[in-house]
Motif scaffolding. Structure first.
Motif, PDB file in Angstrom:
ATOM      1  N   LYS A   1       0.821  -1.199   0.000  1.00  0.00           N
ATOM      2  CA  LYS A   1       0.000   0.000   0.000  1.00  0.00           C
ATOM      3  C   LYS A   1       0.867   1.267   0.000  1.00  0.00           C
ATOM      4  N   LYS A   2       0.292   2.348  -0.509  1.00  0.00           N
ATOM      5  CA  LYS A   2       0.975   3.641  -0.504  1.00  0.00           C
ATOM      6  C   LYS A   2       1.420   4.003   0.915  1.00  0.00           C
ATOM      7  N   LYS A   3       2.634   4.488   1.044  1.00  0.00           N
ATOM      8  CA  LYS A   3       3.279   4.888   2.301  1.00  0.00           C
ATOM      9  C   LYS A   3       3.787   3.702   3.125  1.00  0.00           C
TER      10      LYS A   3
ATOM     11  N   GLY B   1       3.911   0.099  -9.994  1.00  0.00           N
ATOM     12  CA  GLY B   1       3.920   1.144  -8.977  1.00  0.00           C
ATOM     13  C   GLY B   1       5.208   1.944  -8.948  1.00  0.00           C
ATOM     14  N   LYS B   2       5.353   2.733  -7.871  1.00  0.00           N
ATOM     15  CA  LYS B   2       6.516   3.614  -7.709  1.00  0.00           C
ATOM     16  C   LYS B   2       7.052   3.470  -6.284  1.00  0.00           C
TER      17      LYS B   2
ATOM     18  N   ASP C   1       7.611  14.790  -0.041  1.00  0.00           N
ATOM     19  CA  ASP C   1       8.401  13.849  -0.844  1.00  0.00           C
ATOM     20  C   ASP C   1       9.237  14.587  -1.882  1.00  0.00           C
TER      21      ASP C   1
ATOM     22  N   ALA D   1       6.715   2.859  -0.429  1.00  0.00           N
ATOM     23  CA  ALA D   1       5.870   2.937  -1.611  1.00  0.00           C
ATOM     24  C   ALA D   1       5.307   4.349  -1.770  1.00  0.00           C
ATOM     25  N   LEU D   2       5.485   4.924  -2.965  1.00  0.00           N
ATOM     26  CA  LEU D   2       4.898   6.227  -3.274  1.00  0.00           C
ATOM     27  C   LEU D   2       3.441   6.086  -3.703  1.00  0.00           C
ATOM     28  N   GLU D   3       3.060   4.878  -4.108  1.00  0.00           N
ATOM     29  CA  GLU D   3       1.688   4.558  -4.462  1.00  0.00           C
ATOM     30  C   GLU D   3       1.505   3.059  -4.273  1.00  0.00           C
ATOM     31  N   ASP D   4       0.282   2.568  -4.446  1.00  0.00           N
ATOM     32  CA  ASP D   4       0.074   1.125  -4.320  1.00  0.00           C
ATOM     33  C   ASP D   4       0.958   0.383  -5.322  1.00  0.00           C
ATOM     34  N   CYS D   5       1.628  -0.672  -4.858  1.00  0.00           N
ATOM     35  CA  CYS D   5       2.625  -1.375  -5.684  1.00  0.00           C
ATOM     36  C   CYS D   5       2.442  -2.882  -5.617  1.00  0.00           C
TER      37      CYS D   5
END
Length: 352
Positions: free
Chosen positions: A162-164, A183-184, A307, A225-229
């Protein structure tokens, strides 16, 4: 169709050479001097460059030097053209990183053979180092020769992040390295006050977390994670066994490691010498070149100010003021956490 950039100050040679290449079904762009050639290369991103050495304004050696310092241009095959046949000129060009050398006047077949050879070589290299999900499968197939199949299969599943969410933390002992399926991801270091400095940005198809394993050290940075990955974790022991016994895989990760070091050195140099405006512009351009998709006409990204400030290496308040200046100059648009780049070329060439 492959794109070739021809940089040659002689009108006759430039036109004749371009005609030969076009007849061979190449897409050819031409420039009459080194400065114009560098500017054109940044726009068209050629597959190969053919460049004269003795030119006004900026000679061929200067062009090659600029290419080697630019991450977007440094891996483009580079062929020198020169009327000089002295061995010292040949040696200088090759030591600087030129891929080939043609002495004028040259035969048509010499030119075409040199171009075809260099393009084929870079295609093979690209295939060798392209990180895809299918290549992960191939990596596992190779690993099966050397490691226990059951343990390998056990750790092959895709993990949804998950993001974060933190994937690993600075100081942890590495037990896996990772392939980012979608993702990122960012990696970062924190100082005693908790201030973050982003050390790496990763996109779909990238590996991360491998440096600590290669160095036999603890993680020197954290990954978030910067977004969901979706990520695939590859066990440390399987990886070490594979690179020990398989030279092609070892070469691949050596190159990846070298690229990581180069990017971090460049980033630290920019942090040391560039102004805040220049660092912010470079960060936005870097994000665009890392994450822009073919479907995007203008690059947009949702990223928190904290960020982005960590990428730039500044306080969030200072970043916000700089983004406001860029918005006033119509270089970007800002809509909440979404930033859209309107003038990437101007940002990339921003001074001061």
């Amino acid at each position: 169709m492959k794109t070739i950039l021809l940089i040659e100050d002689s009108d006759d040679i430039r036109e004749t050479t371009a005609e030969i290449l076009e007849l061979a079904s190449y897409n050819v762009h031409t420039a009459e001097n080194g400065k114009a050639g560098v500017e054109l290369a940044q726009k068209v991103k050629p597959d190969l460059v053919i460049c004269d050495i003795m030119m006004p304004i900026l000679d061929g050696y200067g062009v090659l030097h600029i290419f080697t310092q630019n991450p977007d241009l440094q891996n483009i095959p580079f062929i020198f053209l020169t009327a000089k046949a002295e061995r010292s000129d040949h040696r200088k060009g090759m030591e600087m990183g030129a891929d080939d050398y043609l002495t004028k006047p040259f035969q048509e077949i010499e030119l075409l053979n040199a171009v075809e050879s260099r393009l084929k070589k870079i295609d093979n290299l690209t295939k060798s180092f392209k990180n895809t999900a299918s290549e992960i499968e191939e990596l596992y197939q190779q690993a099966r020769e050397y490691v226990d199949i059951n343990s390998l299969s056990k750790d092959r599943k895709i993990s949804n992040i998950k993001k974060k969410q933190i994937i690993y933390t600075e100081g942890d002992e590495p037990i896996k390295f990772y392939f980012l399926k979608s993702g990122k991801i960012k990696t970062y270091q924190s100082n005693r006050d908790g201030k973050e400095f982003v050390t790496g940005l990763y996109n779909s198809g990238d590996f991360f977390g491998h440096i600590a394993i290669i160095e036999s050290s603890e993680y020197q940075e954290s990954a978030e994670a910067l977004e969901d990955c979706e990520i695939i974790g590859i066990p440390k022991n399987d990886f070490l066994e594979l690179i020990t016994r398989n030279q092609s895989v070892a070469n691949k990760f050596i190159k990846m490691l070298a690229n990581d070091i180069h990017e971090k050195e460049k980033h630290l140099t920019q942090m040391a010498y560039n102004s805040l405006r220049k660092r912010t512009a470079d960060a936005l351009v870097m994000l665009s070149r890392k994450y822009k998709t073919e479907k995007q006409d203008k690059f947009s990204i949702r990223i928190s100010r904290d960020d982005l400030a960590s990428v730039v290496g500044t306080a969030t308040e200072s970043l916000i003021r700089t983004l406001s200046d860029f918005k006033s100059d119509k270089l970007i648009e800002v809509n909440g956490s979404e930033i859209t780049i309107l003038e990437e070329y101007k940002l990339a060439n921003l001074r001061g």
